[in-house]
Design an enzyme around this catalytic site. Structure first.
Site, short mmCIF file in Angstrom:
data_model
loop_
_atom_site.label_atom_id
_atom_site.label_comp_id
_atom_site.label_asym_id
_atom_site.label_seq_id
_atom_site.Cartn_x
_atom_site.Cartn_y
_atom_site.Cartn_z
N SER A 12 47.83 46.80 47.62
CA SER A 12 46.84 46.15 47.20
C SER A 12 45.60 46.72 47.67
O SER A 12 45.24 46.86 49.10
CB SER A 12 46.73 44.68 47.51
N HIS A 37 47.53 48.11 43.09
CA HIS A 37 47.27 46.75 42.69
C HIS A 37 45.98 46.57 43.02
O HIS A 37 45.32 46.78 44.16
CB HIS A 37 48.31 45.90 43.40
N ASP A 39 42.53 43.72 42.86
CA ASP A 39 42.56 42.39 42.78
C ASP A 39 41.20 42.34 42.28
O ASP A 39 40.14 42.53 42.97
CB ASP A 39 42.60 41.82 44.09
N MET A 41 38.26 39.50 41.08
CA MET A 41 38.00 38.09 41.43
C MET A 41 36.66 37.75 41.02
O MET A 41 35.54 38.58 41.37
CB MET A 41 38.23 37.78 42.79
N HIS A 70 44.76 43.18 38.32
CA HIS A 70 45.17 41.84 38.27
C HIS A 70 44.05 40.94 38.20
O HIS A 70 42.99 40.79 39.21
CB HIS A 70 46.06 41.37 39.73
N MET A 72 41.97 37.91 38.16
CA MET A 72 41.83 36.49 38.73
C MET A 72 40.33 36.06 38.33
O MET A 72 39.72 35.67 39.34
CB MET A 72 42.10 36.42 40.26
N MET A 141 52.53 34.25 42.37
CA MET A 141 51.87 34.27 43.76
C MET A 141 52.30 33.31 44.58
O MET A 141 52.69 32.35 44.43
CB MET A 141 50.43 33.76 43.36
N ASP A 174 53.37 38.45 44.83
CA ASP A 174 51.93 39.03 45.62
C ASP A 174 51.73 37.83 46.67
O ASP A 174 51.26 36.65 46.30
CB ASP A 174 50.67 39.24 44.73
#
Length: 215
Positions: A12, A37, A39, A41, A70, A72, A141, A174
């Site tokens: 990540s 990966h 993330d 957000m 990913h 979010m 998650m 994750d």
């Protein structure tokens, strides 16, 4: 007997050193990462704010392995095209953030990208039962999304074996992944391990990835 899926390791990048991100990507690839990966957000769906398509585009220039974005974020359907154009190979959205899962999956696939869905620790499996056959990955998650370095939650990991009963594709996990928790989730049917601080905080990422792949 069903063929066991290959274990894939996805470091990540949230835990990477952003002052030398290109070098961190190269380090992860040299260590044996199967994918990276990312993330994303927005400060709304989760409390933290990280990065957007512009940064993913920069990552794409450095990366040779697939980039998994990913999302979010709220209203992920509005940003799918931007992350696809930035170079994401797979786009994972949260089932809790959308109203029409089939529509966003179709949109992601129409852009030539793989589509995945993620569920938060308290989200029941029934929310994704009707779409699993349309997906390229289901991401479970095992921490509340928003920040790296959290402790692994055992209860949501119990969902993995139930998902495996209805889904034959990649199941990712994750949150709080290390050698001990990785063994637990693999035994339940997961095959994609997302790890941040465990890998980037190590002086020997290559050795850790090698160990994860043979659990």
């Amino acid at each position: 007997m069903e063929k066991k899926l290959k274990i894939k390791i996805a470091p990540s990048l949230l835990s990477a050193d952003f002052s030398c991100l290109g070098a961190e990507i190269k380090k992860a690839e040299a260590a044996g990462a199967d994918m990276l990966h990312v993330d994303v957000m927005d400060g709304h769906f989760v409390d933290n704010i990280t990065l957007g398509p512009v940064v993913v585009k920069g990552m794409r220039k450095a990366a040779r392995v697939p980039l998994i974005s990913h999302l979010m974020i709220e209203n992920p359907e509005k940003y799918v095209e931007s992350f696809a154009q930035a170079g994401s190979d797979m786009i994972i959205f949260h089932i809790e953030a959308i109203k029409n899962a089939e529509a966003i999956i179709k949109k992601i696939h129409s852009l030539g990208k793989k589509a995945g869905v993620s569920i938060r620790p308290k989200t029941p499996i029934k929310t994704i039962e009707n779409i699993v056959n349309l997906l390229d990955e289901v991401l479970v998650m095992t921490v509340e999304p928003g920040f790296g370095g959290q402790k692994f939650m055992t209860e949501p990991a119990e969902k993995i074996s139930e998902i495996r009963k209805i889904y034959k594709g990649d199941i990712g996990v994750d949150g709080g992944i290390n050698l001990e928790t990785a063994k637990l989730v693999i035994d339940k049917g997961a095959n994609v391990l997302i790890a941040g601080s465990f890998l980037f905080g190590s002086n020997d990422m290559k050795s850790l990835i090698e160990k994860l792949k043979v659990l």
